[in-house]
Design an enzyme around this catalytic site. Sequence first.
Site, short mmCIF file in Angstrom:
data_model
loop_
_atom_site.label_atom_id
_atom_site.label_comp_id
_atom_site.label_asym_id
_atom_site.label_seq_id
_atom_site.Cartn_x
_atom_site.Cartn_y
_atom_site.Cartn_z
N GLU A 55 4.10 -7.05 -9.74
CA GLU A 55 3.38 -5.82 -10.05
C GLU A 55 3.65 -5.32 -11.47
OE1 GLU A 55 3.18 -6.46 -5.84
OE2 GLU A 55 4.92 -6.38 -7.17
N GLN A 88 -1.86 -4.39 -4.36
CA GLN A 88 -2.38 -4.71 -3.03
C GLN A 88 -2.19 -3.60 -2.01
OE1 GLN A 88 -0.90 -8.27 -0.59
NE2 GLN A 88 -2.62 -9.11 -1.77
N TYR A 147 3.60 -1.15 -2.90
CA TYR A 147 4.08 -2.19 -3.82
C TYR A 147 4.07 -1.73 -5.28
CZ TYR A 147 2.83 -5.28 0.14
OH TYR A 147 2.70 -5.88 1.37
N HIS A 159 3.54 -0.50 4.25
CA HIS A 159 2.13 -0.67 3.94
C HIS A 159 1.35 0.63 4.19
CE1 HIS A 159 3.55 -4.76 4.69
NE2 HIS A 159 2.53 -5.20 3.96
#
Length: 373
Positions: A93, A115, A119, A162
Amino acid sequence: MSEAYSPADQHDGIDPDMADATETPASISEGTGVVPMNMIQALNSALAVKMTEDPNVLSFGEDTGFFGGVFRVTDQLQQKHGLTRSFDAPINESGIVGAAIGMAAYGLRPVVEIQFADYIYPAYDQIVSEAAKMRYRSGGQFSTPIVVRSPYGGGIFGGQTHSQSPESLFTHIAGLKVVVPSNPYDAKGLLTAAIEDDDPVIFFEPKRLYNGPFDGWHQKPISPWKSQPEAQVPTEKYVVPIGEAKIVREGSDVTILAWGTMVWVSLAAAEHAGVDAEVIDLRTLVPLDIATIEASVKKTGRCVIVHEAPKTSGYGAELSALVQERCFYHLEAPIGRVCGWDTPYPHAFEWEYFPGPERVATALKAVMTGGAR
């Protein structure tokens, strides 16, 4: 000394023919190039239109090239524009954002995808220390017109790594702009504006809304988007200006401030709580449309702020302070905040963690009686 942001007159991306682009054109026929889109399709359309219009616009990130991204937002861009305009990046990243900063300083307009918002932290130093500071540090000689796109928030059972909502970490940084759409029409228009902006933009996409809205009261999906006026999206280019909030429900009793997924929760709560609430979709957190907020709160005399991120030091705290500073003598009750818990994201209790309509309705009733939360 240069300003942290580009001068307003340098932004020439607003189409004068779309002067009313902040309002969803619910009555436009499909014959004029308006079709139903979900948020994924609308974002893809914005990228496709800008990449066709401007050869300096490119898109890259993890799995965003041939595969089209894990959520398919960049689908077919590589096939249409080639390997040098839409390509895959390593799982790095900081490298993705660092490369984008260099490209932007060179004169390109990169749009990168992280994504999942969870992240983004390895790239935080690049975003904060380089992208956000470039204009100021160089005395205006260089700018970083990059867009960092990222799905954020919960609602898809993604678990602790997530599902985070880190928007407040970026609203604190001078030089960054932070945008969060709540529907397909705004998503395309705001992403177009972000790509054309001369400053770095953090563009958070509520993945809970990618494929359709939901019944905010019962927390059940409504599919498809096409039945919603907000999903009638022009296929051609248009711009929703950065920095303009939108009143999505007018009311006289209390003002609700929300963004992203929480706009839909707030609308559901307003319909069921028996309170005439005015709901404002901020759309842009930085720059903030404080004038619309101030006018609404002075009218209603009450304010409730709703966001999915944890309460402590969340963006709602900044909003609360601004409302108090500007509307103190008009307030008839303490400002309410309905937020996520001050815990790591609790996968096993995801739906309890979300500010649901019942919690928002309770806050609305509390401010109506003058009670603090």
